[in-house]
Design a protein around this motif. Structure first.
Motif, mmCIF file in Angstrom:
data_model
loop_
_atom_site.group_PDB
_atom_site.id
_atom_site.type_symbol
_atom_site.label_atom_id
_atom_site.label_comp_id
_atom_site.label_asym_id
_atom_site.label_seq_id
_atom_site.Cartn_x
_atom_site.Cartn_y
_atom_site.Cartn_z
ATOM 1 N N MET A 1 -6.762 -44.378 46.316
ATOM 2 C CA MET A 1 -6.230 -43.836 47.542
ATOM 3 C C MET A 1 -7.327 -43.073 48.270
ATOM 4 S SD MET A 1 -2.360 -42.403 47.371
ATOM 5 C CE MET A 1 -2.455 -41.657 45.786
ATOM 6 N N ILE A 2 -7.193 -43.060 49.563
ATOM 7 C CA ILE A 2 -8.162 -42.380 50.421
ATOM 8 C C ILE A 2 -7.422 -41.319 51.224
ATOM 9 C CG2 ILE A 2 -9.771 -42.662 52.349
ATOM 10 C CD1 ILE A 2 -10.067 -45.622 51.454
ATOM 11 N N LEU A 3 -8.048 -40.154 51.380
ATOM 12 C CA LEU A 3 -7.502 -39.103 52.228
ATOM 13 C C LEU A 3 -8.441 -38.903 53.401
ATOM 14 C CD1 LEU A 3 -5.439 -36.873 52.838
ATOM 15 C CD2 LEU A 3 -6.818 -35.337 51.401
ATOM 16 N N LEU A 4 -7.897 -38.997 54.591
ATOM 17 C CA LEU A 4 -8.648 -38.806 55.825
ATOM 18 C C LEU A 4 -8.241 -37.465 56.411
ATOM 19 C CD1 LEU A 4 -10.457 -40.062 58.107
ATOM 20 C CD2 LEU A 4 -8.346 -40.961 59.071
ATOM 21 N N ILE A 5 -9.203 -36.584 56.621
ATOM 22 C CA ILE A 5 -8.913 -35.247 57.149
ATOM 23 C C ILE A 5 -9.612 -35.089 58.488
ATOM 24 C CG2 ILE A 5 -8.987 -32.773 56.680
ATOM 25 C CD1 ILE A 5 -9.533 -33.539 53.709
ATOM 26 N N GLN A 12 -4.322 -41.217 62.849
ATOM 27 C CA GLN A 12 -3.388 -42.204 62.304
ATOM 28 C C GLN A 12 -3.957 -43.613 62.440
ATOM 29 O OE1 GLN A 12 -0.543 -41.196 60.737
ATOM 30 N NE2 GLN A 12 -0.361 -43.307 60.070
ATOM 31 N N GLU A 13 -4.579 -43.881 63.572
ATOM 32 C CA GLU A 13 -5.205 -45.188 63.802
ATOM 33 C C GLU A 13 -6.353 -45.421 62.822
ATOM 34 O OE1 GLU A 13 -8.190 -47.151 67.111
ATOM 35 O OE2 GLU A 13 -6.832 -45.536 67.749
ATOM 36 N N CYS A 14 -7.161 -44.396 62.589
ATOM 37 C CA CYS A 14 -8.273 -44.499 61.637
ATOM 38 C C CYS A 14 -7.747 -44.754 60.226
ATOM 39 C CB CYS A 14 -9.108 -43.222 61.649
ATOM 40 S SG CYS A 14 -10.062 -42.965 63.148
ATOM 41 N N ALA A 15 -6.678 -44.060 59.851
ATOM 42 C CA ALA A 15 -6.093 -44.242 58.518
ATOM 43 C C ALA A 15 -5.594 -45.671 58.341
ATOM 44 C CB ALA A 15 -4.967 -43.238 58.302
ATOM 45 N N ALA A 16 -4.939 -46.199 59.359
ATOM 46 C CA ALA A 16 -4.433 -47.573 59.287
ATOM 47 C C ALA A 16 -5.585 -48.577 59.187
ATOM 48 C CB ALA A 16 -3.567 -47.875 60.502
ATOM 49 N N THR A 17 -6.651 -48.341 59.937
ATOM 50 C CA THR A 17 -7.809 -49.229 59.904
ATOM 51 C C THR A 17 -8.486 -49.180 58.536
ATOM 52 O OG1 THR A 17 -8.140 -48.914 62.275
ATOM 53 C CG2 THR A 17 -9.998 -49.794 61.038
ATOM 54 N N LEU A 18 -8.604 -47.970 57.974
ATOM 55 C CA LEU A 18 -9.186 -47.831 56.643
ATOM 56 C C LEU A 18 -8.366 -48.583 55.601
ATOM 57 C CD1 LEU A 18 -10.344 -44.113 56.305
ATOM 58 C CD2 LEU A 18 -11.729 -46.153 56.011
ATOM 59 N N GLU A 25 -4.469 -47.520 49.815
ATOM 60 C CA GLU A 25 -3.539 -46.676 50.553
ATOM 61 C C GLU A 25 -4.319 -45.485 51.125
ATOM 62 O OE1 GLU A 25 0.525 -44.109 49.777
ATOM 63 O OE2 GLU A 25 -0.085 -45.631 48.323
ATOM 64 N N THR A 26 -4.048 -45.159 52.375
ATOM 65 C CA THR A 26 -4.777 -44.092 53.047
ATOM 66 C C THR A 26 -3.800 -43.090 53.651
ATOM 67 O OG1 THR A 26 -6.539 -45.655 53.593
ATOM 68 C CG2 THR A 26 -6.513 -43.596 54.812
ATOM 69 N N ARG A 40 -3.484 -31.468 46.088
ATOM 70 C CA ARG A 40 -2.760 -30.929 44.934
ATOM 71 C C ARG A 40 -1.726 -31.924 44.424
ATOM 72 N NH1 ARG A 40 -1.777 -24.814 47.145
ATOM 73 N NH2 ARG A 40 -3.828 -24.014 46.592
ATOM 74 N N GLU A 41 -1.181 -32.738 45.319
ATOM 75 C CA GLU A 41 -0.121 -33.688 44.960
ATOM 76 C C GLU A 41 -0.658 -34.996 44.387
ATOM 77 O OE1 GLU A 41 1.860 -34.343 48.649
ATOM 78 O OE2 GLU A 41 2.738 -32.338 48.721
ATOM 79 N N GLN A 42 -1.788 -35.466 44.895
ATOM 80 C CA GLN A 42 -2.291 -36.803 44.566
ATOM 81 C C GLN A 42 -3.745 -36.740 44.107
ATOM 82 O OE1 GLN A 42 -0.635 -39.784 44.843
ATOM 83 N NE2 GLN A 42 1.226 -38.778 45.518
ATOM 84 N N THR A 43 -4.177 -37.827 43.474
ATOM 85 C CA THR A 43 -5.581 -38.004 43.132
ATOM 86 C C THR A 43 -6.137 -39.075 44.062
ATOM 87 O OG1 THR A 43 -5.140 -37.477 40.831
ATOM 88 C CG2 THR A 43 -7.178 -38.639 41.298
ATOM 89 N N TYR A 44 -7.260 -38.773 44.676
ATOM 90 C CA TYR A 44 -7.861 -39.692 45.645
ATOM 91 C C TYR A 44 -9.214 -40.179 45.132
ATOM 92 C CZ TYR A 44 -4.285 -38.085 48.863
ATOM 93 O OH TYR A 44 -3.071 -37.801 49.455
ATOM 94 N N SER A 45 -9.558 -41.404 45.488
ATOM 95 C CA SER A 45 -10.866 -41.935 45.120
ATOM 96 C C SER A 45 -11.926 -41.508 46.136
ATOM 97 C CB SER A 45 -10.822 -43.455 45.001
ATOM 98 O OG SER A 45 -10.321 -44.032 46.182
#
Length: 155
Positions: A1-5, A12-18, A25-26, A40-45
């Motif tokens: 999973m990827i987190l975009l901050i 939202q558009e960047c997250a969908a493109t990623l 999942e982003t 805190r909720e998830q582990t991201y790559s």
């Protein structure tokens, strides 16, 4: 999973493109407190951080960096970077992450194998030394079926 901050309106558009480009999942966080909650909720790559947020909110950005865990951090200035650069940076980070994970796994396997060989060697040497002591009786002869004592003959 990827987190975009990023506080960018195009987040939202960047997250969908990623998600489309990487197949992972982003999630998108508009600010650093949201990002800390998600971390805190998830582990991201990988975690993509907008440099604007890091520079303008140093105390909150420290919290984000503390909660990254094993995620690869990708720092990007969204004001000057386009989507192709974002995709390139994230793909590169994911590739580095997989390569480092493979190297770490290989290193642990080698270490365990080495420790097992050392233990086995020590055990075999101890057994060999014990067998060399003159007072230690040799191996017992195998019992044949006729030489076993049955409960009926003891009585």
């Amino acid at each position: 999973m990827i987190l975009l901050i990023t506080p960018s309106a195009r987040g939202q558009e960047c997250a969908a493109t990623l998600k489309d480009a990487t197949g992972e999942e982003t999630h998108w966080a508009e600010n650093l407190p949201q990002a800390v909650a998600r971390l805190r909720e998830q582990t991201y790559s990988a975690v993509v951080l907008d440099q604007f947020l890091l520079e303008n909110e140093p105390s909150e950005s420290d919290q984000v960096l503390e909660h990254l865990g094993t995620a690869f951090a990708v720092y990007l200035n969204f004001a000057v970077s386009g989507m192709p650069r974002l995709l390139r940076e994230v793909r590169s980070a994911l590739h580095r992450s997989k390569r480092e994970e493979t190297q770490a796994r290989h290193s642990v396997e080698q270490q365990i194998r080495s420790e097992m060989c050392e233990s086995l060697t020590a055990m075999l040497l101890s057994c060999e030394l014990a067998m060399a002591v003159p007072e230690v009786p040799g191996p017992l002869p195998k019992k044949s079926a006729s030489s076993t004592i049955s409960p009926a003959t003891c009585g």
